[in-house]
Motif scaffolding. Structure first.
Motif, short mmCIF file in Angstrom:
data_model
loop_
_atom_site.label_atom_id
_atom_site.label_comp_id
_atom_site.label_asym_id
_atom_site.label_seq_id
_atom_site.Cartn_x
_atom_site.Cartn_y
_atom_site.Cartn_z
N ILE A 26 0.82 -1.21 0.00
CA ILE A 26 0.00 0.00 0.00
C ILE A 26 0.85 1.26 0.00
CG2 ILE A 26 -0.25 0.40 2.47
CD1 ILE A 26 -3.07 0.44 -0.18
N ILE A 27 2.15 1.14 0.26
CA ILE A 27 3.04 2.31 0.17
C ILE A 27 2.96 2.92 -1.22
CG2 ILE A 27 5.44 3.09 0.25
CD1 ILE A 27 5.97 0.91 2.33
N GLY A 28 2.76 2.06 -2.24
CA GLY A 28 2.71 2.54 -3.62
C GLY A 28 1.53 3.45 -3.89
N GLY A 29 0.53 3.44 -3.02
CA GLY A 29 -0.58 4.37 -3.18
C GLY A 29 -0.19 5.79 -2.86
N ALA A 30 1.00 5.99 -2.26
CA ALA A 30 1.51 7.32 -1.90
C ALA A 30 0.49 8.10 -1.08
CB ALA A 30 1.91 8.10 -3.16
N ILE A 52 6.69 1.65 7.82
CA ILE A 52 5.81 1.82 6.67
C ILE A 52 5.33 3.26 6.57
CG2 ILE A 52 3.50 1.26 5.80
CD1 ILE A 52 4.10 -1.66 6.45
N ALA A 53 4.96 3.87 7.69
CA ALA A 53 4.51 5.26 7.66
C ALA A 53 5.63 6.19 7.24
CB ALA A 53 3.98 5.66 9.04
N VAL A 54 6.82 5.98 7.78
CA VAL A 54 7.96 6.84 7.41
C VAL A 54 8.30 6.65 5.93
CG1 VAL A 54 10.42 7.24 7.77
CG2 VAL A 54 8.90 6.97 9.73
N ALA A 55 8.25 5.40 5.44
CA ALA A 55 8.52 5.17 4.02
C ALA A 55 7.48 5.85 3.15
CB ALA A 55 8.55 3.66 3.74
N ALA A 56 6.20 5.70 3.51
CA ALA A 56 5.12 6.29 2.70
C ALA A 56 5.25 7.81 2.65
CB ALA A 56 3.76 5.90 3.29
#
Length: 375
Positions: free
Chosen positions: A142-146, A166-170
């Motif tokens: 879901i990171i790809g959803g930006a 995941i939050a920091v990556a997004a």
């Protein structure tokens, strides 16, 4: 006296810190620098960066100071992240800020927002192939959803232990949209395609804009009921905006509520990245896969626009496909910048907002589909 001084010094953060704390503090400082000096998503990166600093000051266990201690203030604030309360509130504020008229003026552009979600599912399959469990793979994809709130919401439900990375990556990739997207956009398009001018958008009536939140909510949530908390609040916020008689409520949703929740979410997510929890090989893998997810989402949006042009009489500038990545409004601005680099008189921003806004809806639906898949 000397022993008291030594005891005091041994109990300070300077003595308890190790190299991992220092690394995380540097990362937090970089986030703050990018937000303030480079204007990369400052409303997100500044609180997250300061939260990283807060979370990496070494403290004694049992004093109720760490975000992972049940009796700490930060822990109580973090419950809004872990319980999934903050993301829907942010979506309500986004809805109250959003004008859907560009999307309604040419509905076919909504397909670009849907196409960009392919990055989510391709990365989901890639994470599975690399050995990540099903729930973690879905959260990484879901990171790809930006879309930071969507990533946090899904991860809180499926893999709460990964919320920090995941939050920091997004949010990192959202902030780096102006750096990541242009090379991909230029690689996949020709100069002739980048020069395409879009036809003028029709004027959307006030009645259409008031009906859309209700119809859109029913259509989307009947398709993906698990996305109800996010999309329900998004469309509710938009209805408050368009109804005009609820302008006072819309103003509250898009200003004090949205701003307050953004601060709390940013600081607590940042504070959750304690060095001993965050600096792991798994976190590195999440960042790599997140970058792949983001790149694939951008590419599929552009390529699908080129595919659509095979059937459309009025051609679409393929650049706007990159705006299907729902980093609102940054990915739409990147489309404008890249397009005007070829032709300064070509204005693509309003056209790019259509896939950009539909990308927000698409990422929420993708999260709902993945969550349903886990049930």
């Amino acid at each position: 006296m000397e022993s008291l001084l030594l005891d005091f010094l041994s109990n300070t953060g300077y003595m308890m810190a190790d190299y991992r704390n220092v690394i995380m503090m540097i990362i937090g400082s970089v986030f703050i620098y990018l937000g303030i000096a480079k204007h990369y998503e400052p409303l997100l990166l500044v609180p997250i960066g300061f939260g990283i600093l807060m979370g990496n000051v070494p403290v004694f266990k049992g004093l109720g100071l760490s975000i992972y201690e049940d009796n700490s203030v930060l822990h109580y604030l973090y419950m809004g992240v872990k319980s999934g309360v903050y993301p829907p509130l942010i979506f309500m504020g986004i809805g109250a800020l959003t004008d859907f008229s560009t999307m309604l003026a040419r509905p076919v552009l909504m397909l670009l927002g849907a196409a960009a979600q392919m990055g989510v599912f391709i990365t989901f399959l890639g994470a599975l192939a690399l050995g990540f469990p099903l729930n973690e793979a879905a959260s990484i994809g879901i990171i790809g959803g930006a879309d930071g709130p969507t990533a946090i919401f899904l991860t809180a439900k499926l893999a709460p232990h990964l919320i920090g990375p995941i939050a920091v990556a997004a949010y990192s990739y959202m902030a780096l949209v102006p750096v990541i997207q242009p090379p991909i956009m230029k690689l996949l398009t020709t100069r002739k395609e980048r020069l395409i001018r879009m036809e003028d958008l029709r004027e959307v009536s006030k009645q259409e804009k008031m009906i859309f939140p209700i119809v859109g909510f029913l259509l989307c949530c009947m398709l993906a009921p698990a996305a109800l908390p996010l999309l329900g609040m998004l469309f509710a916020g938009n209805l408050l905006k368009e109804a005009t008689v609820t302008e006072r409520l819309a103003e509250a949703a898009r200003r004090p509520i949205l701003d307050s929740v953004t601060i709390l979410l940013g600081i607590t997510v940042g504070a959750s990245t304690q060095a001993d929890v965050f600096l792991t090989p798994r976190s590195v893998g999440i960042f790599v896969l997140g970058a792949c997810s983001f790149g694939v989402a951008t590419a599929t949006g552009v390529l699908f626009a080129k595919f659509m042009n095979l059937f459309l009489r009025h051609k679409i500038n393929p650049l706007i496909g990159a705006a299907g990545v729902s980093a609102v409004p940054d990915s739409a601005r990147v489309v404008q910048i890249v397009g005007q680099a070829e032709d300064p008189t070509n204005f693509l921003l309003m056209h790019a907002m259509a896939p950009n806004i539909s990308g927000v809806i698409g990422s929420a639906i993708a999260a709902g589909v993945l969550w349903s898949f886990m049930m």
